[in-house]
Design a protein around this motif. Structure first.
Motif, PDB file in Angstrom:
ATOM      1  N   ARG A   1      20.780  24.448  -1.385  1.00  0.00           N
ATOM      2  CA  ARG A   1      21.554  24.779  -2.592  1.00  0.00           C
ATOM      3  C   ARG A   1      23.045  24.582  -2.349  1.00  0.00           C
ATOM      4  NH1 ARG A   1      20.369  30.328  -5.453  1.00  0.00           N
ATOM      5  NH2 ARG A   1      22.110  29.530  -6.679  1.00  0.00           N
TER       6      ARG A   1
ATOM      7  N   ASP B   1      28.030  18.760  -6.559  1.00  0.00           N
ATOM      8  CA  ASP B   1      28.520  18.963  -7.935  1.00  0.00           C
ATOM      9  C   ASP B   1      30.037  19.128  -7.945  1.00  0.00           C
ATOM     10  OD1 ASP B   1      25.961  18.804  -8.849  1.00  0.00           O
ATOM     11  OD2 ASP B   1      25.653  20.984  -8.983  1.00  0.00           O
TER      12      ASP B   1
ATOM     13  N   ALA C   1      25.457  22.189  -4.413  1.00  0.00           N
ATOM     14  CA  ALA C   1      26.631  22.748  -5.102  1.00  0.00           C
ATOM     15  C   ALA C   1      27.893  21.982  -4.699  1.00  0.00           C
ATOM     16  CB  ALA C   1      26.779  24.233  -4.757  1.00  0.00           C
TER      17      ALA C   1
ATOM     18  N   LEU D   1      26.461  30.845  -0.292  1.00  0.00           N
ATOM     19  CA  LEU D   1      26.623  30.280  -1.638  1.00  0.00           C
ATOM     20  C   LEU D   1      27.904  30.742  -2.329  1.00  0.00           C
ATOM     21  CD1 LEU D   1      22.891  30.576  -2.755  1.00  0.00           C
ATOM     22  CD2 LEU D   1      24.115  28.532  -1.990  1.00  0.00           C
TER      23      LEU D   1
END
Lengths: 356, 390
Positions: free
Chosen positions: B137, B144, B141, B82
Motif C-alpha cells: 500500500r 499516486d 500511495a 502509511l
C-alpha cells in the motif's frame, strides 16, 4: 522550609515534583517558587504546587521571597550560575548531577558555598538506594573477601523524554558519560575510593558520545570496567567478584542484591529489610524503601542538613570529586573500537574524534 | 556536496546511513528525528540535525529546507508506514527537494517468493503477513503522490537487512543466549539478505542515479547463501554449534498468540510503553515479559516438571526460511550501478564485531581488535557483560 524548584524539565516533572509533594504532605517543606525561562515547564507544575509563584530566572525566584532551599534541576550548563546566584541570595542548594560542566565551575560553586556559609548538596541520589548502601557495606567490610574485579554495564536505547538539546551538546556536558556515567563513577568512588588509573574511550566523532568505556585500576590490583551506552541495550548490572564471593546488582532494583558466597552452591537474591530483634533473636524488620523512597530521602537529608540536624550524604566535595573523575576520563580519551567501520570510515572517525 | 536529509535517522538503517555517508564524505547529511530523545546516535557527529515528526508536514518542511534529496527510513507499525508518506512527500515538495528515496521491503513479494520473482512480478493483494500488505500500500500511495507531484520517487526493496543494530542479528544472538533459538528445516532455505552497508550503497546511488525515478529496485547481497550460512558464524562466535540449535517445522496456516507476541517484541513497542511507567513497576513488568518470553507460558502448578518448551517458529520465520529463490539485484545493478561493497564473509565478521561491541559474550578467538578496552579484560570479567541479557 520554603523551597524553589529551579529548572522545570523532565527530571523536575518525573522525580522532584512527586517527591516534593510527598514532603509537603508531611509538612516538611513547601514549594514557594517555580523557575524556568520556558513557560511550558512551569504551566502544569503550577497546579501541583498552588502556593508557588512563577519566575523566569533564579534571582527573581529567590530574592526577598524567604526561600530556604533551591533545587537546581536545570540543564548542567546552567548549574554553576544558578547555584551561585541562589547561594548569594541566601538559599541552600541541592544541585542536580552532573554538578557542573567543568571542574572550574564546580570549584566556583564550592567557593560560593564556603563564602556564604550555605549548604550545597549534589543530586547523586543513588547513594540513598538501599542496595547501593548495602553493596558499600559489604565491600568495605571485606565479608566477601578482597575485591578482585568488577564490571558495570549500564544504558540502552535513549528514552529519557529530554526537553533540552543539551543532552546532545558538547559544550553542555552532553553525552552518556556525564549523564549516566557520573552516577556509576560516584558510586564507585564512594565504595572503592579514588582510582589509581583511569582509561577512557568513547564514540564521539565531532559530537557527543553515545557509547563509552571506562577502565579503572585501584591500589592492590583491583581492576574494573564501566560500559555505558545510549545506543545498545546493556544488561544494566554491576558485578563485583571477590576472593570469597560475588555480588551482582541490577541497577533498577533499589532494594535487592544478588549474592554468592564462596563455595556455597546456591546463590541468593535478597530483598533488603532492616534487621529487628525479638529479645536476643534477630529477625527481618520493615523492608527497606525503593527508588521513590530513596529519592525522597535525598531531599529529606538536605532539609535536615540545612536545619543542622544531619550531615549531608552527598556534599559539594563529593560532587566535585565526580567532576574530577569525568575530567580524568576526558583527558585520557581514545576512540572506542567500532569494528563495523570500513578503513576509510575509521580514518575519518579518528580525525573527527580529535584523539589518537 | 549533495545535502541529504535522512528521516528516521535514529533507526537501524537510518543511523548507519548517516554514519557511513558522513564518515566517507559522500553527502552532507542532515539527520531528522521525531523527538530529542532520538538524537543519541546522530549526535555523535557535528551535524545539522533537526527534530520533526514524520507525520508533521509543517515541521518537516522546515527540516528539509535546502536539501536535494530526502531518504525516508522511518520504520514502525501500520500507522507509521502509511501515515508518514503524504506528509514527507508534501514537505519535500514545498521545501523544493528533488528526489525522495523510500525504503520499502522485499516483503512486498512475500517472505517466500515464487521462483522467477523480480521487480516486474505483480504484487499480490493476498499476503501472508500484514506488514507485506502495508508496504505494498505504501508503494502504491507513493506512486499516486508521484503522479500528482513534482518530487521524484525511488523505491528500494531490501530483503533481510542484517548487521550492526539489526534485529535479525541481535535477536538471533539474544535467542541463542536465552536458549530459545531455532532454525526452520535446518536453515536450508535461501536467505534474501543484504548487509546494511550494501543497502546504504544502494541508497547512495539512488540519490542521483538517472532513470531511477518512479522505479523500484530489489537490493541484496552478491552471494547466494542460506539461513544456516547467516546464523552459523553468529552461533560460533557465541560458543554454540548451529547443529545443536533445534530445527523446527512449522504448522502452516496458524497465526497464534506466539506470532503476535513475537511481532510485538520485534517492534519494541512494549519496551517503549514500559519506559513511561515508574521504575519499580517497570522492573516488575520487564520481569514478567522476560519470564513470558523465557517460558512461553506459566507452568500450571509446582508439580509440573517439564523442561523448557520446544522452540516455535513464527510464521514470518517459517516462510522466510523455506525460501527457494534468490531475489535478483540485476535491475539495481543495471540502472543504479549497484555493486555490493561488502562481501558476505566480511559482513558476518563486522556483524560479530558489533555484537561484541554491544556486550554480547563473543568468544575471544572471534573478537575484533577493540583497542584498549581489551577482550582480555572482558574475559577476565567472565560473562558479566552479556550472559544474562534479556
Amino acid at each position: 522550609m520554603n523551597v524553589a524548584l529551579v529548572g522545570c524539565g523532565a527530571v523536575a516533572h518525573r522525580y522532584y515534583a512527586p517527591a516534593l509533594r510527598a514532603l509537603e504532605s508531611e509538612d516538611v517543606l513547601r514549594v514557594r517558587a517555580l523557575c524556568d525561562p520556558d513557560p511550558r515547564g512551569t504551566t502544569d507544575l503550577r497546579a501541583t504546587f498552588p502556593a508557588a509563584t512563577v519566575a523566569g530566572d533564579v534571582t527573581a525566584a529567590i530574592g526577598g521571597s524567604g526561600i530556604d532551599l533551591a533545587i537546581v534541576a536545570s540543564p548542567p550548563r546552567c548549574h554553576a550560575e544558578q547555584t551561585i546566584a541562589a547561594l548569594r541570595a541566601g538559599a541552600a542548594v541541592l544541585c542536580e548531577k552532573p554538578m557542573a560542566t567543568t571542574v572550574a565551575e564546580g570549584e566556583a560553586m564550592v567557593a560560593a558555598a564556603r563564602e556564604t556559609g550555605r549548604v550545597l548538596a549534589v543530586g547523586l541520589y543513588r547513594r540513598f538506594l538501599p542496595a547501593a548502601q548495602t553493596i558499600g557495606e559489604l565491600l568495605r567490610s571485606g565479608r566477601l573477601g578482597a575485591l578482585r574485579r568488577f564490571h558495570c554495564a549500564e544504558g540502552g536505547d535513549f528514552r529519557w523524554p529530554a526537553r533540552s538539546p543539551d543532552f546532545f551538546r558538547r559544550d553542555a556536558a552532553g553525552g552518556v558519560l556525564a549523564d549516566v556515567g557520573v552516577h556509576t563513577l560516584d558510586l564507585l568512588a564512594w565504595w572503592l575510593g579514588t582510582p589509581q588509573q583511569v582509561d577512557y574511550e568513547d564514540d564521539a566523532m565531532g559530537g557527543v558520545e553515545a557509547n563509552s568505556c571506562v577502565r579503572l585500576a585501584y591500589p592492590g590490583g583491583v581492576t574494573g570496567e564501566v560500559r555505558l551506552s545510549r545506543d545498545t541495550e546493556q544488561p544494566n548490572q554491576y558485578l563485583f567478584q571477590c576472593t570469597d564471593g560475588w555480588l551482582r546488582w541490577h541497577v533498577h532494583d533499589a532494594d535487592r542484591v544478588e549474592l554468592g558466597l564462596g563455595d556455597v552452591e546456591a546463590g541468593f537474591r535478597a530483598r533488603l529489610h532492616r534487621v529487628a530483634r525479638d529479645g536476643t533473636h534477630p529477625r527481618l524488620g520493615a523492608p527497606r524503601g525503593g527508588f521513590e523512597e530513596s529519592f525522597v530521602a535525598q531531599i529529606r537529608n538536605v532539609v535536615d542538613a540545612v536545619r543542622g540536624r544531619a550531615a549531608l550524604v552527598v556534599s559539594a566535595a563529593d560532587g566535585l570529586a565526580s567532576l574530577r573523575t569525568l575530567d580524568a576520563c576526558r583527558r585520557s580519551r581514545a576512540l572506542i573500537g567500532m569494528p563495523w567501520l570500513g578503513d576509510a570510515e575509521l580514518a575519518r572517525a579518528r580525525q573527527l574524534s580529535g584523539v589518537r | 556536496m549533495m545535502r541529504v536529509a535522512v528521516v528516521g535517522a535514529n533507526g537501524f538503517i537510518g543511523s548507519r546511513a548517516v554514519e557511513l555517508l558522513h564518515l566517507e564524505g559522500l553527502a552532507a547529511v542532515r539527520p531528522v528525528v521525531r523527538n530529542l530523545s532520538r538524537l543519541a546516535r546522530a549526535a555523535r557527529f557535528d551535524l545539522d540535525w533537526r527534530v520533526a515528526d514524520a507525520r508533521d508536514r509543517a515541521a518537516l518542511t522546515d527540516a528539509l529546507k535546502d536539501c536535494e534529496v530526502v531518504v525516508h527510513a522511518v520504520a514502525g507499525d501500520r500507522n507509521t508506514i502509511l501515515g508518514t508518506l503524504a506528509p514527507v512527500y508534501a514537505a519535500a515538495e514545498t521545501a523544493g527537494v528533488r528526489r525522495l528515496v523510500y525504503l520499502s521491503s522485499a516483503a512486498v513479494h512475500g517472505q517466500d517468493p515464487a521462483p522467477g520473482t523480480d521487480e516486474e512480478s505483480a504484487l499480490s493483494n493476498s499476503q501472508p503477513l500484514p506488514y507485506n500488505a502495508h508496504k505494498i500500500r505504501a508503494e502504491r500511495a507513493l506512486g499516486d503522490l508521484r503522479r500528482r507531484g513534482r518530487v521524484e520517487v525511488v523505491i528500494l526493496r531490501p530483503g533481510i537487512v542484517y548487521g550492526p543494530r539489526s534485529r535479525w542479528t541481535a535477536a538471533f544472538a539474544d535467542d541463542l543466549v536465552a536458549g530459545r533459538a531455532y532454525v526452520v528445516d535446518g536453515g536450508a532455505g535461501i536467505c534474501n539478505g543484504v548487509y546494511v552497508d550494501n543497502l546504504v550503497r544502494a541508497i547512495q546511488l539512488a540519490l542521483d542515479a538517472p532513470g531511477a525515478d518512479g522505479e523500484a529496485f530489489l537490493v541484496g547481497d552478491a552471494e547466494q547463501y542460506t539461513w544456516a550460512d547467516l546464523y552459523r558464524p553468529i552461533a560460533a562466535a557465541l560458543g554454540f554449534g548451529l547443529d545443536a540449535v533445534p530445527s523446527v517445522a512449522y504448522a502452516e496456516g496458524r497465526v497464534d498468540w506466539w506470532d503476535r507476541f513475537e511481532a510485538a517484541r520485534q517492534r519494541s513497542a512494549a519496551r517503549r510503553v514500559l519506559s513511561l511507567v515508574p521504575i519499580r513497576l517497570r522492573a516488575a513488568a520487564y520481569a514478567a515479559v522476560d519470564a513470558w518470553r523465557a517460558n512461553g507460558r506459566a507452568a500450571p502448578d509446582g508439580w509440573t516438571t517439564a523442561g523448557p518448551p520446544a522452540p516455535r517458529a513464527t510464521r514470518e520465520m517459517a516462510l522466510l526460511q523455506r525460501s527457494r529463490w534468490k531475489l535478483p539485484s540485476a535491475k539495481a545493478a543495471r540502472v543504479l550501478g549497484y555493486r555490493p561493497s561488502v562481501a558476505f564473509d566480511d559482513a558476518c565478521r563486522r556483524s560479530i564485531g558489533w555484537l561484541e561491541f554491544a556486550g554480547y559474550p563473543v568468544r575471544a578467538s572471534f573478537a575484533a581488535d577493540r583497542g584498549r578496552a581489551s577482550t582480555a579484560a572482558r574475559d577476565a570479567l567472565g560473562t558479566a557483560a552479556g550472559a544474562e541479557r534479556p
